[in-house]
Design a protein around this motif. Structure first.
Motif, PDB file in Angstrom:
ATOM      1  N   ALA A 140      42.749   0.112  61.085  1.00  0.00           N
ATOM      2  CA  ALA A 140      43.611   1.259  61.365  1.00  0.00           C
ATOM      3  C   ALA A 140      45.069   0.844  61.528  1.00  0.00           C
ATOM      4  N   LYS A 193      46.826   0.604  58.345  1.00  0.00           N
ATOM      5  CA  LYS A 193      47.028   1.869  57.639  1.00  0.00           C
ATOM      6  C   LYS A 193      48.216   2.659  58.169  1.00  0.00           C
ATOM      7  N   LYS A 229      29.193   3.279  61.032  1.00  0.00           N
ATOM      8  CA  LYS A 229      30.164   4.263  60.573  1.00  0.00           C
ATOM      9  C   LYS A 229      31.088   4.606  61.746  1.00  0.00           C
ATOM     10  N   VAL A 274      34.509   6.848  62.740  1.00  0.00           N
ATOM     11  CA  VAL A 274      35.491   7.864  62.374  1.00  0.00           C
ATOM     12  C   VAL A 274      36.725   7.661  63.244  1.00  0.00           C
ATOM     13  N   LYS A 279      40.631   8.808  64.352  1.00  0.00           N
ATOM     14  CA  LYS A 279      41.681   9.836  64.395  1.00  0.00           C
ATOM     15  C   LYS A 279      42.987   9.108  64.661  1.00  0.00           C
ATOM     16  N   GLN A 280      43.901   9.191  63.696  1.00  0.00           N
ATOM     17  CA  GLN A 280      45.150   8.433  63.787  1.00  0.00           C
ATOM     18  C   GLN A 280      46.299   9.325  63.348  1.00  0.00           C
ATOM     19  N   GLU A 301      45.839  12.286  60.775  1.00  0.00           N
ATOM     20  CA  GLU A 301      44.786  11.937  59.828  1.00  0.00           C
ATOM     21  C   GLU A 301      43.477  11.575  60.532  1.00  0.00           C
ATOM     22  N   LYS A 302      42.377  11.972  59.919  1.00  0.00           N
ATOM     23  CA  LYS A 302      41.056  11.568  60.375  1.00  0.00           C
ATOM     24  C   LYS A 302      40.301  11.016  59.171  1.00  0.00           C
ATOM     25  N   TYR A 303      39.714   9.840  59.343  1.00  0.00           N
ATOM     26  CA  TYR A 303      39.018   9.214  58.211  1.00  0.00           C
ATOM     27  C   TYR A 303      37.842   8.385  58.720  1.00  0.00           C
ATOM     28  N   GLU A 304      36.960   8.034  57.781  1.00  0.00           N
ATOM     29  CA  GLU A 304      35.730   7.305  58.127  1.00  0.00           C
ATOM     30  C   GLU A 304      35.774   5.891  57.568  1.00  0.00           C
ATOM     31  N   LEU A 305      35.328   4.946  58.369  1.00  0.00           N
ATOM     32  CA  LEU A 305      35.221   3.555  57.947  1.00  0.00           C
ATOM     33  C   LEU A 305      33.760   3.133  57.968  1.00  0.00           C
TER      34      LEU A 305
END
Length: 407
Positions: A367, A370, A390, A392, A394-395, A398-402
């Motif tokens: 993160a 990014k 998995k 998830v 929140k930055q 933006e919210k995304y999955e790793l």
């Protein structure tokens, strides 16, 4: 014209407000001779009433209009001043009418707030705060010709129907506002000496009615409390401990779990997302609740804590609970001081190779590459069938999955 009011009007803003009951006043004196110097007219709530106003006006249209304006306001109807009720209406009317006029009169006669602070105290009691009757209390330590002048201003207001006589109480006070400020200062100096290493925190307040001193602290021993009370024998002291007592030099400021790992997942506490010399950055495991304000965007609290030996005692990825010492500055991240840290057991499924903190470390590292925004762990799950975690994130917006390999 509506008179803006709040829940409390005070001459002394640095002192605590206490609530006590009141009783009905009687028309006991001639309107032209209202003051009995050095003699108690009667007692109300244990206080010596030294002068009274006479309710001469049978009709009070001006005062009635002031009261009506308050209950017709949107603020009152929407519950800004508490649940609408007869008691609340009376409280508001007294604050807008009698308190408004009494404060102006006191300041006119005694030379403003600072002038009156040497002569006495002024406070309001509300039924919504537990008093038997709404009232404005003017407590005088110094009784002189200014009392006659004060009454000469207030009585015509009663005669004109602008205010009522009954809610205004003039009594003999054992202290003035200035007396209370002085004792507050003196107690504060003593606490500074006790807290000579500046590790603890404290606050001092004095009850405007009783003169009782309240000391809130996180460092005093029973012996130190007793010694402080002895230095102020004429004052009752109430000591209140603010959370955990701060550790003395050499005592631990952190606890670790008896069992490092658990197979039960938990979202209690907050994640350590960074450690540095003398501090750490902690991010909540759950978003803040904006339901009361109508907000629906996920926002995770982040706080940068001053914490001695954070680099030695903590590591990124741990879930912890923090005992906060003192106020927290409202910035982002917020700024605070950690008094004590409890490290929580970390999640590690039976078939997993990695533990919760190891996964969080990897996720935060990704993160940070990014974005410069503070990363928050929205969710973390383990899939034993494929050997992957998995996460998830929140930055910022933006919210995304790793996906992180369990190896």
């Amino acid at each position: 014209m509506k008179r803006k009011i709040g829940t409390v009007l005070l001459i002394s803003t640095s002192l605590l407000l206490a609530s006590c009951g009141t009783a009905d006043l009687q028309d006991e004196k001639d309107a032209d001779q209202q003051v009995v110097e050095d003699q108690t007219v009667k007692k109300v709530s244990g206080r010596e009433i030294i002068a009274e106003l006479k309710q001469t006006a049978k009709e009070t249209p001006l005062r009635d209009q002031i009261a009506a304006d308050q209950i017709e306001s949107d603020e009152y109807k929407n519950g800004l001043y508490g649940e609408p009720s007869k008691e609340n209406e009376e409280d508001m009317a007294v604050q807008a009418a009698e308190a408004f006029v009494a404060i102006e009169a006191v300041e006119q006669v005694y030379g403003g707030h600072e002038g009156f602070s040497k002569a006495g105290v002024l406070f309001i009691e509300n039924q919504m705060s537990g008093a038997e009757q709404s009232g404005v209390w003017i407590g005088l330590k110094e009784i002189d010709e200014r009392l006659d002048e004060l009454l000469s201003i207030l009585q015509p207001k009663v005669d004109a129907g602008e205010i009522l006589a009954e809610p205004i109480y003039i009594y003999k006070s054992a202290h003035s506002d200035e007396d209370l400020r002085q004792v507050q200062y003196e107690v504060g100096k003593e606490l500074q000496n006790i807290n000579d290493d500046k590790r603890g925190i404290y606050s001092v307040s004095v009850d405007i009615i009783s003169g009782e001193i309240e000391v809130t602290h996180d460092f005093m021993t029973a012996g130190q409390q007793s010694d402080l009370q002895k230095k102020f024998p004429e004052r009752n002291m109430d000591f209140k401990q603010d959370g955990r007592i701060i550790a003395t030099p050499g005592e631990p400021t952190i606890t670790y779990p008896e069992h490092e790992f658990t197979t039960e997942q938990s979202r209690i506490g907050a994640y350590v997302t960074d450690v540095y010399e003398g501090g750490m950055l902690v991010v909540s495991t759950a978003p803040a609740d904006f339901s009361s304000t109508g907000g629906d965007d996920e926002f995770y609290d982040a706080t940068s804590f001053n914490y001695l030996d954070a680099e030695k005692l903590l590591k990124i990825g741990q879930r912890i609970k923090v005992d906060i010492q003192g106020p927290v500055a409202a910035s982002y991240p917020a700024q605070g001081r950690a008094k004590y840290v409890e490290v929580l057991p970390e999640y590690k499924p039976e078939t997993a190779k990695l533990s919760e903190s190891q996964v969080v470390v990897q996720a935060i590292a990704i993160a940070k590459k990014k974005s410069g925004h503070v990363p928050a762990i929205h969710s973390l799950t383990y899939d034993g069938n494929v050997g992957k975690w998995k996460v998830v994130i929140k930055q910022g917006e933006e919210k995304y999955e790793l996906e992180i390999e369990d190896q």
